[in-house]
Enzyme design. Structure first.
Site, PDB file in Angstrom:
ATOM      1  N   GLY A  46       0.916  -1.103   0.159  1.00 36.85           N
ATOM      2  CA  GLY A  46       0.101   0.100   0.124  1.00 36.85           C
ATOM      3  C   GLY A  46       0.849   1.267   0.120  1.00 36.85           C
ATOM      4  N   GLN A  51       2.702  10.106   1.945  1.00 36.23           N
ATOM      5  CA  GLN A  51       4.185   9.283   1.869  1.00 36.23           C
ATOM      6  C   GLN A  51       4.903   9.889   0.650  1.00 36.23           C
ATOM      7  OE1 GLN A  51       2.367   5.216   2.689  1.00 36.23           O
ATOM      8  NE2 GLN A  51       4.261   5.045   3.794  1.00 36.23           N
ATOM      9  N   CYS A  93       5.962  -0.701   7.406  1.00 37.37           N
ATOM     10  CA  CYS A  93       5.452   0.736   6.787  1.00 37.37           C
ATOM     11  C   CYS A  93       6.969   1.286   5.985  1.00 37.37           C
ATOM     12  CB  CYS A  93       5.156   1.737   7.867  1.00 37.37           C
ATOM     13  SG  CYS A  93       4.523   3.315   7.155  1.00 37.37           S
ATOM     14  N   LEU A  94       6.432   1.543   4.753  1.00 32.62           N
ATOM     15  CA  LEU A  94       7.583   2.191   3.829  1.00 32.62           C
ATOM     16  C   LEU A  94       8.418   3.156   4.419  1.00 32.62           C
ATOM     17  CD1 LEU A  94       5.863   1.566   0.274  1.00 32.62           C
ATOM     18  CD2 LEU A  94       7.777   0.125   1.302  1.00 32.62           C
ATOM     19  N   HIS A 135      -4.200   0.864   7.969  1.00 29.09           N
ATOM     20  CA  HIS A 135      -2.923   1.554   7.956  1.00 29.09           C
ATOM     21  C   HIS A 135      -3.020   2.624   6.999  1.00 29.09           C
ATOM     22  CE1 HIS A 135       1.656   1.053   8.005  1.00 29.09           C
ATOM     23  NE2 HIS A 135       1.452   1.792   7.017  1.00 29.09           N
ATOM     24  N   GLU A 136      -3.398   2.618   5.771  1.00 33.48           N
ATOM     25  CA  GLU A 136      -3.393   3.541   4.987  1.00 33.48           C
ATOM     26  C   GLU A 136      -4.198   4.894   5.257  1.00 33.48           C
ATOM     27  OE1 GLU A 136      -1.019   3.353   3.035  1.00 33.48           O
ATOM     28  OE2 GLU A 136      -0.667   1.329   3.002  1.00 33.48           O
ATOM     29  N   HIS A 139      -2.836   6.904   7.715  1.00 33.80           N
ATOM     30  CA  HIS A 139      -1.812   7.918   7.017  1.00 33.80           C
ATOM     31  C   HIS A 139      -2.166   9.140   6.500  1.00 33.80           C
ATOM     32  CE1 HIS A 139       2.120   5.987   6.897  1.00 33.80           C
ATOM     33  NE2 HIS A 139       1.770   4.757   6.378  1.00 33.80           N
TER      34      HIS A 139
HETATM   35  O1  GNR Z   1       4.051  -2.411   2.388  1.00 29.91           O
HETATM   36  C1  GNR Z   1       3.541  -2.651   3.359  1.00 29.91           C
HETATM   37  N1  GNR Z   1       3.296  -3.682   4.015  1.00 29.91           N
HETATM   38  C2  GNR Z   1       2.502  -3.675   5.227  1.00 29.91           C
HETATM   39  C3  GNR Z   1       2.398  -4.970   5.866  1.00 29.91           C
HETATM   40  C4  GNR Z   1       1.472  -5.075   6.955  1.00 29.91           C
HETATM   41  C5  GNR Z   1       0.874  -4.010   7.279  1.00 29.91           C
HETATM   42  C6  GNR Z   1       0.829  -2.899   6.502  1.00 29.91           C
HETATM   43  C7  GNR Z   1       1.380  -2.525   5.649  1.00 29.91           C
HETATM   44  S1  GNR Z   1       1.519  -1.258   4.563  1.00 29.91           S
HETATM   45  C8  GNR Z   1       3.041  -1.141   4.124  1.00 29.91           C
HETATM   46  C9  GNR Z   1       3.143  -0.168   3.086  1.00 29.91           C
HETATM   47  C10 GNR Z   1       2.845   1.441   3.697  1.00 29.91           C
HETATM   48  O2  GNR Z   1       3.735   1.610   4.471  1.00 29.91           O
HETATM   49  N2  GNR Z   1       1.771   2.047   3.428  1.00 29.91           N
HETATM   50  O3  GNR Z   1       1.520   3.115   4.072  1.00 29.91           O
HETATM   51 NI    NI Z   2       2.620   3.101   6.006  1.00 33.39          NI
END
Ligand code: GNR
Ligand code: NI
Length: 174
Positions: A46, A51, A93-94, A135-136, A139
């Site tokens: 995601g 980001q 999270c990236l 999660h997104e 953000h």
């Molecule tokens: O790549 C991502 N993997 C992930 C794994 C488990 C739970 C959430 C994520 S999101 C993350 C990419 C990211 O930072 N999205 O904001």
């Molecule tokens: Ni993230």
């Protein structure tokens, strides 16, 4: 299409709430395409617009497995309209490279959004897709997965990321 630089914690833009998209114009569609390319290049499941430094309520998700065809989902002005159950997921999270932590989430969510064509859709999500949507969506409100950790773990991750940022700014070749 272009791969955009991904902001890393503690970049302040990750803490700012994003504003709704007023109209899904060709410019927005180009941003969406660049976000998808950036997500695939990372690689990640995601990516939220915050980001890549754009404070608009947009995220992209693709939870397809490595051997499956890609399944890009685009969420513009998303809204989580219901949550059910509880689960714990190992999240990354990236914007926190090298960090994975257990995070408590709802087991299932229902989400409403506009797609890449500006068309409304609704989705029931569970498993990784449910986690990614939550999660997104956080953000977009300037919230990060470390906010869901206990104080000791949170501080450890903050220290690790601060060290990493110092290493970047002081290195000659960036
Ligand atoms: O790549 C991502 N993997 C992930 C794994 C488990 C739970 C959430 C994520 S999101 C993350 C990419 C990211 O930072 N999205 O904001
Ligand atoms: Ni993230």
């Amino acid at each position: 299409m272009a791969v955009l630089p991904i902001l890393e914690y503690p970049d302040k833009r990750l803490r700012e709430p994003a504003r709704p998209v007023e109209a899904v114009t060709p410019e927005i569609q180009r941003l969406v395409d660049d976000m998808a390319e950036t997500m695939y290049a990372a690689p990640g499941v995601g990516l939220a617009a915050n980001q890549v430094g754009v404070l608009l309520r947009i995220f992209v998700i693709d939870t397809a497995g490595e051997d499956d065809p890609s399944d890009l989902k685009v969420f513009i002005n998303p809204e989580i309209t219901s949550r059910e159950g509880e689960m714990v997921w190992q999240e990354g999270c990236l914007s926190f490279p090298g960090v994975t932590e257990s995070v408590e989430r709802a087991e299932r969510v229902h989400v409403r959004a506009l797609d890449r064509d500006g068309k409304p859709f609704e989705l029931d999500a569970e498993g990784l897709l449910s986690v990614a949507v939550q999660h997104e969506n956080e953000h977009l409100d300037g919230k990060l997965m470390i906010d869901k950790l206990g104080p000791v773990k949170k501080r450890l991750v903050q220290r690790k990321m601060q060290k990493r940022a110092e290493g970047r700014t002081s290195s000659v070749d960036g």
